[in-house]
Design an enzyme around this catalytic site. Sequence first.
Site, PDB file in Angstrom:
ATOM      1  N   GLY A 156      55.505 -77.445 -22.007  1.00 41.86           N
ATOM      2  CA  GLY A 156      54.886 -77.415 -20.678  1.00 41.86           C
ATOM      3  C   GLY A 156      55.945 -77.367 -19.593  1.00 41.86           C
ATOM      4  O   GLY A 156      57.008 -76.762 -19.794  1.00 41.86           O
ATOM      5  N   ALA A 214      78.411 -45.969 -22.129  1.00 36.20           N
ATOM      6  CA  ALA A 214      78.024 -45.656 -23.516  1.00 36.20           C
ATOM      7  C   ALA A 214      77.631 -46.940 -24.241  1.00 36.20           C
ATOM      8  O   ALA A 214      78.481 -47.634 -24.795  1.00 36.20           O
ATOM      9  CB  ALA A 214      79.173 -44.947 -24.242  1.00 36.20           C
ATOM     10  N   PRO A 225      81.060 -48.886 -20.338  1.00 36.59           N
ATOM     11  CA  PRO A 225      80.114 -48.945 -19.216  1.00 36.59           C
ATOM     12  C   PRO A 225      79.085 -47.804 -19.275  1.00 36.59           C
ATOM     13  O   PRO A 225      77.920 -48.013 -18.969  1.00 36.59           O
ATOM     14  CB  PRO A 225      81.014 -48.825 -17.987  1.00 36.59           C
ATOM     15  N   ARG A 239      54.018 -85.942 -27.600  1.00 37.35           N
ATOM     16  CA  ARG A 239      53.417 -85.762 -26.271  1.00 37.35           C
ATOM     17  C   ARG A 239      51.891 -85.972 -26.349  1.00 37.35           C
ATOM     18  O   ARG A 239      51.206 -85.269 -27.089  1.00 37.35           O
ATOM     19  CB  ARG A 239      53.735 -84.350 -25.777  1.00 37.35           C
ATOM     20  N   GLU A 255      74.362 -55.567 -30.691  1.00 37.91           N
ATOM     21  CA  GLU A 255      74.366 -54.882 -32.012  1.00 37.91           C
ATOM     22  C   GLU A 255      73.133 -53.982 -32.184  1.00 37.91           C
ATOM     23  O   GLU A 255      72.563 -53.877 -33.266  1.00 37.91           O
ATOM     24  CB  GLU A 255      74.501 -55.891 -33.147  1.00 37.91           C
TER      25      GLU A 255
HETATM   26  N1  CAA Z   1      75.351 -44.932 -42.256  1.00 35.39           N
HETATM   27  C1  CAA Z   1      76.108 -43.833 -42.458  1.00 35.39           C
HETATM   28  N2  CAA Z   1      76.018 -42.739 -41.642  1.00 35.39           N
HETATM   29  C2  CAA Z   1      75.136 -42.781 -40.622  1.00 35.39           C
HETATM   30  C3  CAA Z   1      74.320 -43.892 -40.362  1.00 35.39           C
HETATM   31  C4  CAA Z   1      74.441 -44.998 -41.231  1.00 35.39           C
HETATM   32  N3  CAA Z   1      73.704 -46.087 -41.044  1.00 35.39           N
HETATM   33  N4  CAA Z   1      73.562 -43.652 -39.282  1.00 35.39           N
HETATM   34  C5  CAA Z   1      73.876 -42.421 -38.852  1.00 35.39           C
HETATM   35  N5  CAA Z   1      74.815 -41.890 -39.667  1.00 35.39           N
HETATM   36  C6  CAA Z   1      75.426 -40.565 -39.575  1.00 35.39           C
HETATM   37  C7  CAA Z   1      74.363 -39.478 -39.675  1.00 35.39           C
HETATM   38  O1  CAA Z   1      74.115 -39.151 -41.024  1.00 35.39           O
HETATM   39  C8  CAA Z   1      75.003 -38.351 -38.895  1.00 35.39           C
HETATM   40  O2  CAA Z   1      75.948 -37.730 -39.755  1.00 35.39           O
HETATM   41  P1  CAA Z   1      76.446 -36.193 -39.591  1.00 35.39           P
HETATM   42  O3  CAA Z   1      77.512 -36.196 -38.588  1.00 35.39           O
HETATM   43  O4  CAA Z   1      76.954 -35.858 -40.949  1.00 35.39           O
HETATM   44  O5  CAA Z   1      75.255 -35.397 -39.165  1.00 35.39           O
HETATM   45  C9  CAA Z   1      75.776 -39.057 -37.802  1.00 35.39           C
HETATM   46  O6  CAA Z   1      75.989 -40.383 -38.271  1.00 35.39           O
HETATM   47  C10 CAA Z   1      75.054 -39.094 -36.461  1.00 35.39           C
HETATM   48  O7  CAA Z   1      73.816 -39.749 -36.632  1.00 35.39           O
HETATM   49  P2  CAA Z   1      72.643 -39.663 -35.556  1.00 35.39           P
HETATM   50  O8  CAA Z   1      72.343 -38.247 -35.281  1.00 35.39           O
HETATM   51  O9  CAA Z   1      71.528 -40.533 -36.009  1.00 35.39           O
HETATM   52  O10 CAA Z   1      73.334 -40.290 -34.255  1.00 35.39           O
HETATM   53  P3  CAA Z   1      72.763 -40.625 -32.804  1.00 35.39           P
HETATM   54  O11 CAA Z   1      73.762 -40.206 -31.806  1.00 35.39           O
HETATM   55  O12 CAA Z   1      71.362 -40.106 -32.655  1.00 35.39           O
HETATM   56  O13 CAA Z   1      72.775 -42.218 -32.782  1.00 35.39           O
HETATM   57  C11 CAA Z   1      71.884 -44.424 -33.079  1.00 35.39           C
HETATM   58  C12 CAA Z   1      72.063 -43.020 -33.640  1.00 35.39           C
HETATM   59  C13 CAA Z   1      71.090 -45.183 -34.124  1.00 35.39           C
HETATM   60  C14 CAA Z   1      71.114 -44.421 -31.771  1.00 35.39           C
HETATM   61  C15 CAA Z   1      73.289 -45.075 -32.893  1.00 35.39           C
HETATM   62  O14 CAA Z   1      73.991 -44.471 -31.849  1.00 35.39           O
HETATM   63  C16 CAA Z   1      73.211 -46.581 -32.623  1.00 35.39           C
HETATM   64  O15 CAA Z   1      73.106 -47.375 -33.558  1.00 35.39           O
HETATM   65  N6  CAA Z   1      73.285 -46.976 -31.330  1.00 35.39           N
HETATM   66  C17 CAA Z   1      73.351 -48.418 -31.025  1.00 35.39           C
HETATM   67  C18 CAA Z   1      74.791 -48.856 -30.888  1.00 35.39           C
HETATM   68  C19 CAA Z   1      74.962 -50.319 -31.042  1.00 35.39           C
HETATM   69  O16 CAA Z   1      74.338 -50.972 -31.884  1.00 35.39           O
HETATM   70  N7  CAA Z   1      75.852 -50.872 -30.246  1.00 35.39           N
HETATM   71  C20 CAA Z   1      76.177 -52.256 -30.366  1.00 35.39           C
HETATM   72  C21 CAA Z   1      77.629 -52.462 -30.117  1.00 35.39           C
HETATM   73  S1  CAA Z   1      78.326 -53.835 -30.958  1.00 35.39           S
HETATM   74  C22 CAA Z   1      77.836 -55.232 -30.142  1.00 35.39           C
HETATM   75  O17 CAA Z   1      76.872 -55.238 -29.457  1.00 35.39           O
HETATM   76  C23 CAA Z   1      78.579 -56.484 -30.456  1.00 35.39           C
HETATM   77  C24 CAA Z   1      79.234 -57.171 -29.357  1.00 35.39           C
HETATM   78  O18 CAA Z   1      80.370 -57.604 -29.484  1.00 35.39           O
HETATM   79  C25 CAA Z   1      78.508 -57.484 -28.120  1.00 35.39           C
END
Ligand code: CAA
Length: 390
Positions: free
Chosen positions: A338, A130, A128, A267, A362
């Site tokens: 329409g 996050a 909720p 149409r 996602e």
């Molecule tokens: N591959 C590997 N490592 C990665 C990476 C990737 N693609 N992206 C980031 N990292 C690593 C970084 O290198 C970094 O590593 P260190 O700890 O070594 O520094 C670490 O992860 C943190 O990265 P960021 O600083 O970029 O992290 P952030 O907190 O700024 O977040 C973000 C980045 C892109 C916003 C990410 O949080 C994100 O993708 N948020 C969206 C979440 C999401 O898609 N949720 C969907 C849930 S699933 C769903 O919806 C399905 C369902 O069932 C409904």
Amino acid sequence: MVDFTLTDEQKNLRDLAHDFAEKEIRPVAWEYDKEGTWPQDVIDKAHEVGLMNTHIPEEYGGAGLTYLDGCIIEEELAWGCSGIQTSLGANGLAGAPVGLGGSEEVKKEFFEALAAEPKLASFCLTEPGAGSDVSGMRTKAVKKGDKYVITGQKCFITNGQYADYYTVYAKTDLDAGHRGISAFLVKRDDTIVIDKKEDKMGQRASNTATVTFNETEVDARYLLGEENKGFKLAMMTLDRTRPGVAAMATGIARAAFEFATEYSKERVQFGVPIAMHQAIQFMIADMATKVHLSRLATWNSGVLLDQGKRNTLESSHAKRFAADAAMEVTTDAVQIYGGYGFIKEYPVEKLMRDAKIMQLYEGTSQIQRLVIARETLLPRRVSEPEAVTA
Ligand code: CAA
């Protein structure tokens, strides 16, 4: 050489999926959408013909298909109904972290179970408080002997109510931000409670639930990857599954494009089919371009994975473009119909409602832009696929 010519095997897969979508999904899609009916019958049939769990390696009883193969199948099934396809495809999302971080023993147990029967698994990341900000999660996993005890609530969980397994992300170090998250494979038991089934705008045949873990005990061998490395596992998972979402968005857009094109030929207004009016022709042309480019970006992001390359940038390009395109194309399809487009008796309003979630789950379209901007301005130097243990 750049070549997206499909092999005969891929064409056969596409035909199989299209046939299934046409015969088993389309005939029930609008009815299931209306009532929010759980499509267990379609799940059982899809499992039987091999259109679920496409990425499970052959050694565990799966089809061992490539990411490109998966994208081809997902477009066709979502052309039938993206809500039903979301239910069929969610095992891929939940299974990716197991494939990346599970031990041989855990992979065998989990993948063989999914391959043998139409069981379901859910990916439990969002909470909720996050959503986009994954590291803000509050679910915690406390180590007690050779077990972890998980407590917390996850929301918007696809198939949550019907799942036998959950891949759960939880804080194992409350003070370490994204470096304090771990991932676990959890089997359903009585401590896991389904609090709420969402009543959604679109994709109404898919199940979206709130799942609460009440001191759920999980053996330490079900820790996926290393402790406190779960955030990267989640990001690597999404790199692998966003192409599939982009493929679904392409399927929705294609369905809307086809309906609108046919309708525009039938149409008649001002004495001619509306397809004869340039105003409509330009809309049809833009829709066709968007479907085409969505597919190309999707396939490109899948092929990179098949080549063992990092696709973070390309999967966000594909997911962002195809999701926004699906919203635009379905909105234009309603416009071409329409006033009839606004009526539930006609097919396109469902597609417009279904398209909206493509820009949300996602990773929202804004999060994809964030990833694209970061990857463009400051390319990461994470090596793949070993990054999970880096
Ligand atoms: N591959 C590997 N490592 C990665 C990476 C990737 N693609 N992206 C980031 N990292 C690593 C970084 O290198 C970094 O590593 P260190 O700890 O070594 O520094 C670490 O992860 C943190 O990265 P960021 O600083 O970029 O992290 P952030 O907190 O700024 O977040 C973000 C980045 C892109 C916003 C990410 O949080 C994100 O993708 N948020 C969206 C979440 C999401 O898609 N949720 C969907 C849930 S699933 C769903 O919806 C399905 C369902 O069932 C409904």
